[in-house]
Design a protein around this motif. Structure first.
Motif, PDB file in Angstrom:
ATOM      1  N   ALA A 276       0.841  -1.204   0.000  1.00  0.00           N
ATOM      2  CA  ALA A 276       0.000   0.000   0.000  1.00  0.00           C
ATOM      3  C   ALA A 276       0.873   1.250   0.000  1.00  0.00           C
ATOM      4  N   TRP A 277       1.923   1.234   0.812  1.00  0.00           N
ATOM      5  CA  TRP A 277       2.843   2.372   0.873  1.00  0.00           C
ATOM      6  C   TRP A 277       3.603   2.536  -0.440  1.00  0.00           C
ATOM      7  N   GLU A 278       4.175   1.428  -0.898  1.00  0.00           N
ATOM      8  CA  GLU A 278       5.067   1.502  -2.069  1.00  0.00           C
ATOM      9  C   GLU A 278       4.338   2.016  -3.316  1.00  0.00           C
ATOM     10  N   SER A 279       3.071   1.679  -3.432  1.00  0.00           N
ATOM     11  CA  SER A 279       2.338   2.074  -4.642  1.00  0.00           C
ATOM     12  C   SER A 279       1.797   3.502  -4.554  1.00  0.00           C
ATOM     13  N   THR A 280       1.928   4.142  -3.379  1.00  0.00           N
ATOM     14  CA  THR A 280       1.354   5.488  -3.213  1.00  0.00           C
ATOM     15  C   THR A 280       2.439   6.456  -2.724  1.00  0.00           C
ATOM     16  N   ALA A 281       2.464   6.748  -1.428  1.00  0.00           N
ATOM     17  CA  ALA A 281       3.463   7.682  -0.896  1.00  0.00           C
ATOM     18  C   ALA A 281       4.888   7.196  -1.134  1.00  0.00           C
ATOM     19  N   GLY A 282       5.046   5.892  -1.214  1.00  0.00           N
ATOM     20  CA  GLY A 282       6.376   5.311  -1.430  1.00  0.00           C
ATOM     21  C   GLY A 282       6.992   5.664  -2.774  1.00  0.00           C
ATOM     22  N   THR A 283       6.183   6.159  -3.711  1.00  0.00           N
ATOM     23  CA  THR A 283       6.753   6.584  -4.989  1.00  0.00           C
ATOM     24  C   THR A 283       7.626   7.827  -4.808  1.00  0.00           C
ATOM     25  N   VAL A 284       7.409   8.543  -3.696  1.00  0.00           N
ATOM     26  CA  VAL A 284       8.200   9.740  -3.411  1.00  0.00           C
ATOM     27  C   VAL A 284       9.097   9.534  -2.186  1.00  0.00           C
ATOM     28  N   GLN A 285       8.619   8.784  -1.222  1.00  0.00           N
ATOM     29  CA  GLN A 285       9.351   8.523   0.027  1.00  0.00           C
ATOM     30  C   GLN A 285       9.483   7.005   0.166  1.00  0.00           C
ATOM     31  N   PRO A 286      10.512   6.417  -0.465  1.00  0.00           N
ATOM     32  CA  PRO A 286      10.521   4.959  -0.663  1.00  0.00           C
ATOM     33  C   PRO A 286      10.552   4.105   0.605  1.00  0.00           C
ATOM     34  N   GLU A 287      11.163   4.609   1.677  1.00  0.00           N
ATOM     35  CA  GLU A 287      11.305   3.761   2.855  1.00  0.00           C
ATOM     36  C   GLU A 287       9.922   3.442   3.448  1.00  0.00           C
ATOM     37  N   VAL A 288       9.604   2.153   3.542  1.00  0.00           N
ATOM     38  CA  VAL A 288       8.303   1.768   4.112  1.00  0.00           C
ATOM     39  C   VAL A 288       8.329   2.060   5.614  1.00  0.00           C
ATOM     40  N   PRO A 289       7.360   2.832   6.120  1.00  0.00           N
ATOM     41  CA  PRO A 289       7.386   3.164   7.552  1.00  0.00           C
ATOM     42  C   PRO A 289       7.080   1.940   8.408  1.00  0.00           C
ATOM     43  N   ALA A 290       7.590   1.970   9.639  1.00  0.00           N
ATOM     44  CA  ALA A 290       7.202   0.937  10.603  1.00  0.00           C
ATOM     45  C   ALA A 290       5.823   1.304  11.129  1.00  0.00           C
ATOM     46  N   LEU A 291       4.983   0.301  11.317  1.00  0.00           N
ATOM     47  CA  LEU A 291       3.661   0.570  11.893  1.00  0.00           C
ATOM     48  C   LEU A 291       3.857   1.069  13.323  1.00  0.00           C
TER      49      LEU A 291
END
Ligand code: GLU
Length: 298
Positions: A276-291
């Motif tokens: 979910a992250w990678e396909s959206t906000a991750g396109t600009v901020q690649p590091e997947v956040p920790a929950l």
């Protein structure tokens, strides 16, 4: 959370946006292109619970933003795309509700408690900071992400470097009615210099045409506006608050809150949170956040 190198990344993203615009695809900015989160089959829930009601109805009414690139931005088909939208799909899937069973309602900051309390939506996923004032009218699952308030200025601005610099610069600052940043910024700016609109895209317009000198809200929202601004804006990149994003639900629905939290935890395990992250906000901020650690359901 860490947002180092944001400015560089945003600049690179702006180039990508220009390219996308040239191809006539700007309206799809932030389009997830993600595989749909799994939809639970043959799930049963205890009778009388919100989960049982929603599963039975086969629909989930979601309040979200329609003008925030990366988190909730309405696309060509009328449906929004972004990380918040993907989180809503994860919750829907766990309830046994497919994507086409979700209806989206535009929910600007100011009306988020209202749409929950008035039963106009089932959940609000809308860059929605958990706090005690809001908890008087709604409950929150999560948080599922933690942002921080920041500032966005014109790309050539060198005088605004953080909230403490605003007064000396006699800066006019834009934010949104009913948001936490609009309140937080009051300690840094004279009231006459605070400009409030309903939605952040209006603030970006005001910055572009020189009506204000800065826009303030969460760093990740500003990052989306910087990206959409095609080089006109930059992020100051000095976050000065903590904004834990919760999923707003009817007040006191503890079982629903716990179900959503279990769903979020499972989405980390099965990779759908990262997707979910990678396909959206991750396109600009690649590091997947920790929950983030969940707050108690109440
Ligand atoms: N997270 C902040 C809030 O919930 C700012 C973002 C927004 O207005 O949606 O107020």
């Amino acid at each position: 959370m860490r947002l180092s190198h944001l400015t560089k990344i945003a600049a690179a993203a702006a180039v990508l946006v220009l390219t996308a615009t040239a191809c006539g695809e700007q309206a799809q900015l932030g389009d997830s292109g993600a595989e749909a989160p799994p939809v639970a089959e043959d799930v049963t829930f205890e009778a009388g619970t919100t989960m049982a009601e929603l599963n039975e109805a086969g629909t989930l009414r979601v309040g979200t933003k329609f003008d925030q690139p990366l988190f909730g931005l309405r696309g060509l088909d009328g449906n929004p795309v972004g990380f918040d939208v993907e989180i809503a799909k994860i919750v829907a899937g766990a309830l046994g509700i497919p994507e086409d069973g979700i209806t989206y309602t535009e929910t600007p900051s100011r009306i988020r408690e209202d749409v929950i309390a008035n039963d106009q939506v089932d959940i609000v996923v809308a860059t929605y900071t958990i706090n005690d004032a809001r908890r008087e009218r709604v409950s929150f699952a999560g948080p599922y992400y933690q942002a921080g308030q920041d500032l966005m200025v014109a790309a050539d601005n060198t005088t605004i470097t953080g909230p403490e610099s605003l007064r000396a610069a006699n800066a006019r600052v834009c934010s949104v009615t009913g948001s936490t940043p609009a309140t937080n910024i009051e300690q840094y700016v004279d009231p006459a210099n605070i400009v409030l609109f309903d939605v952040y895209s209006n603030c970006a317009d005001a910055l572009r045409n020189g009506q204000v000198d800065a826009v303030t809200t969460d760093n990740v929202i500003l990052l989306g506006l910087v990206e959409a601004g095609q080089g006109a804006f930059k992020l100051v990149d000095a976050p000065f608050t903590e904004e834990p994003y919760g999923i707003g639900i009817p007040k006191g629905d503890v079982a629903f809150c716990e179900f959503i939290n279990e769903t979020l935890a499972a989405s980390v395990e099965d990779g759908t949170y990262a997707a979910a992250w990678e396909s959206t906000a991750g396109t600009v901020q690649p590091e997947v956040p920790a929950l983030p650690e969940f707050q108690p359901c109440s």
